[in-house]
Design a protein around this motif. Structure first.
Motif, PDB file in Angstrom:
ATOM      1  N   GLY A 196       0.813  -1.210   0.000  1.00 37.96           N
ATOM      2  CA  GLY A 196       0.000   0.000   0.000  1.00 37.96           C
ATOM      3  C   GLY A 196       0.842   1.253   0.000  1.00 37.96           C
ATOM      4  O   GLY A 196       2.005   1.239   0.435  1.00 37.96           O
ATOM      5  N   ASP A 197       0.284   2.340  -0.508  1.00 40.79           N
ATOM      6  CA  ASP A 197       0.939   3.649  -0.521  1.00 40.79           C
ATOM      7  C   ASP A 197       2.289   3.594  -1.241  1.00 40.79           C
ATOM      8  O   ASP A 197       3.253   4.252  -0.848  1.00 40.79           O
ATOM      9  CB  ASP A 197       1.122   4.163   0.914  1.00 40.79           C
TER      10      ASP A 197
ATOM     11  N   LEU B  92       3.418  -1.607   3.895  1.00 40.75           N
ATOM     12  CA  LEU B  92       2.948  -1.079   5.171  1.00 40.75           C
ATOM     13  C   LEU B  92       3.277  -2.084   6.269  1.00 40.75           C
ATOM     14  O   LEU B  92       3.043  -3.291   6.111  1.00 40.75           O
ATOM     15  CB  LEU B  92       1.438  -0.826   5.130  1.00 40.75           C
TER      16      LEU B  92
ATOM     17  N   LYS C   3       6.032   2.780   6.662  1.00 44.84           N
ATOM     18  CA  LYS C   3       6.117   2.462   5.243  1.00 44.84           C
ATOM     19  C   LYS C   3       7.547   2.070   4.915  1.00 44.84           C
ATOM     20  O   LYS C   3       8.492   2.783   5.249  1.00 44.84           O
ATOM     21  CB  LYS C   3       5.699   3.669   4.397  1.00 44.84           C
TER      22      LYS C   3
ATOM     23  N   ALA D  91      -4.465  -2.154   3.045  1.00 41.77           N
ATOM     24  CA  ALA D  91      -4.777  -0.952   2.276  1.00 41.77           C
ATOM     25  C   ALA D  91      -5.938  -1.236   1.336  1.00 41.77           C
ATOM     26  O   ALA D  91      -6.031  -2.326   0.756  1.00 41.77           O
ATOM     27  CB  ALA D  91      -3.559  -0.496   1.486  1.00 41.77           C
ATOM     28  N   ASP D  92      -6.833  -0.251   1.180  1.00 38.71           N
ATOM     29  CA  ASP D  92      -7.961  -0.437   0.273  1.00 38.71           C
ATOM     30  C   ASP D  92      -7.721   0.314  -1.038  1.00 38.71           C
ATOM     31  O   ASP D  92      -6.686   0.961  -1.230  1.00 38.71           O
ATOM     32  CB  ASP D  92      -9.268   0.007   0.939  1.00 38.71           C
TER      33      ASP D  92
ATOM     34  N   GLY E 294      -6.677   3.995  -1.140  1.00 36.08           N
ATOM     35  CA  GLY E 294      -5.405   4.393  -0.573  1.00 36.08           C
ATOM     36  C   GLY E 294      -5.420   4.552   0.927  1.00 36.08           C
ATOM     37  O   GLY E 294      -4.465   5.090   1.503  1.00 36.08           O
ATOM     38  N   CYS E 295      -6.489   4.106   1.575  1.00 31.73           N
ATOM     39  CA  CYS E 295      -6.587   4.211   3.035  1.00 31.73           C
ATOM     40  C   CYS E 295      -5.975   2.984   3.694  1.00 31.73           C
ATOM     41  O   CYS E 295      -6.104   1.863   3.192  1.00 31.73           O
ATOM     42  CB  CYS E 295      -8.044   4.360   3.465  1.00 31.73           C
ATOM     43  N   ALA E 296      -5.317   3.195   4.823  1.00 31.05           N
ATOM     44  CA  ALA E 296      -4.728   2.103   5.600  1.00 31.05           C
ATOM     45  C   ALA E 296      -5.674   1.741   6.735  1.00 31.05           C
ATOM     46  O   ALA E 296      -6.038   2.596   7.553  1.00 31.05           O
ATOM     47  CB  ALA E 296      -3.373   2.519   6.152  1.00 31.05           C
ATOM     48  N   ASN E 297      -6.083   0.483   6.793  1.00 30.11           N
ATOM     49  CA  ASN E 297      -6.984  -0.017   7.833  1.00 30.11           C
ATOM     50  C   ASN E 297      -6.161  -0.812   8.840  1.00 30.11           C
ATOM     51  O   ASN E 297      -5.558  -1.829   8.493  1.00 30.11           O
ATOM     52  CB  ASN E 297      -8.073  -0.887   7.210  1.00 30.11           C
TER      53      ASN E 297
ATOM     54  N   CYS F 231      -6.832   7.781   6.065  1.00 28.77           N
ATOM     55  CA  CYS F 231      -6.823   8.204   4.669  1.00 28.77           C
ATOM     56  C   CYS F 231      -5.902   9.410   4.557  1.00 28.77           C
ATOM     57  O   CYS F 231      -6.237  10.492   5.061  1.00 28.77           O
ATOM     58  CB  CYS F 231      -8.233   8.539   4.191  1.00 28.77           C
TER      59      CYS F 231
END
Length: 318
Positions: free
Chosen positions: A184-185, A189, A200, A231-232, A235-238, A251
């Motif tokens: 992600g990102d 992550l 990151k 990550a969805d 671009g949000c990290a859950n 987000c």
């Protein structure tokens, strides 16, 4: 005057004896430290017998139908000092067939890698295998690569050890006890349990930076609360927070909302499948251990959604 000179000479003589004493103590401590490391290495070698590299009580099926699921095992009673012990369990990465559930066997060489506390696992597009090693101050990411030539290396594990990615001193505290790994990102992550943070990692350069320092109700006698990360498509990290009984959704630089506070208890693993968030909840109190699914709502939505599906599964890890 004579008495004063005698006292001064005794004073100088007393302090002159300190450097040799300090040097002697330093040598003794160095010898003890060297012997301790040697004994630890011998202890790990002694308990890593051939009959203990695989999971006990399961028949190996190396030709089991694919695809295979890779599972990390943190099985030893004291994984800091014993990688493998017949009566305690096995630490390592092992494969199972998704088709029929049969045990394929170990896929990494634990003795070469010395991954004492394997946690999250992640596969790269290039065929590399990344494993979070949460062993105390040596927290790092162990890297395993596929065999160069399977036909000429039958005794070599499917993913030999290639090296480690260790955090720089500036983020070592935040990186403490890496637990969850996810793409992600534009990088990897890392959810750090005791560091209470999401970091990151750039797989190309090895650089590590803190994205989010997650606030939580950790007490001095508890382990950290952060566990999984996913990550969805937005671009949000859950990030699952075991102590807060919620999944934090970040987000960009800000916390957008918390998911599941009314429905989950002690969440561990999180997975994003399309527009659905899947959460493994250990349960507690009136709530049973379950796997729950939540709809990922559009950005800007702050309400806590109700679960779409709840399946009772004992001690779920995803």
């Amino acid at each position: 005057r004579r008495a004063r000179l005698i006292r001064e000479r005794e004073h100088v003589s007393f302090f002159a004896s300190w450097p040799p004493a300090i040097a002697g103590v330093t040598v003794v401590l160095a010898i003890i430290g060297s012997c301790s490391r040697t004994m630890q290495s011998f202890h790990e070698w002694w308990f890593h017998a051939q009959d203990c590299s695989a999971l006990q009580g399961l028949e190996l099926h190396p030709d089991a139908p694919r695809p295979h699921a890779f599972v990390t095992f943190h099985g030893s009673k004291n994984p800091r000092t014993a990688l493998c012990h017949p009566s305690s369990g096995v630490s390592g990465v092992h494969a199972f067939s998704i088709v029929d559930g049969t045990y394929v066997g170990p896929v990494t060489d634990q003795l070469a890698a010395l991954v004492k506390q394997p946690r999250g696992i992640l596969a790269s597009p290039g065929g590399m295998l990344l494993v979070a090693d949460a062993s105390g101050k040596f927290s790092s990411i162990a890297v395993f690569g596929p065999r160069a030539n399977a036909s000429t290396s039958p005794d070599e594990p499917a993913f030999p050890f290639r090296g480690r990615i260790s955090p720089p001193k500036t983020v070592r505290a935040a990186f403490s006890h890496p637990y969850g790994l996810a793409w992600g990102d534009g990088g990897i992550l890392v959810a750090a349990q005791d560091g209470q943070s999401v970091l990151k990692l750039d797989p190309q350069t090895g650089s590590v930076g803190v994205l989010h320092q997650v606030a939580s109700g950790r007490h001095h006698d508890e382990s950290g609360s952060i566990r999984g990360v996913a990550a969805d498509a937005h671009g949000c990290a859950n990030v699952s927070d075991k102590h807060a009984n919620a999944v934090h959704m970040y987000c960009g630089p800000r916390l957008q909302r918390r998911i599941g506070r009314l429905h989950i208890e002690r969440p561990i693993a999180v997975v994003v499948a399309g527009d659905t968030l899947v959460v493994g909840s250990l349960g507690g109190g009136d709530r049973q251990p379950s796997v729950l699914t939540f709809a990922l709502r559009p950005e800007g939505e702050t309400r806590d959604p109700a679960p779409q599906l709840r399946l009772r599964i004992e001690h779920p890890r995803l």
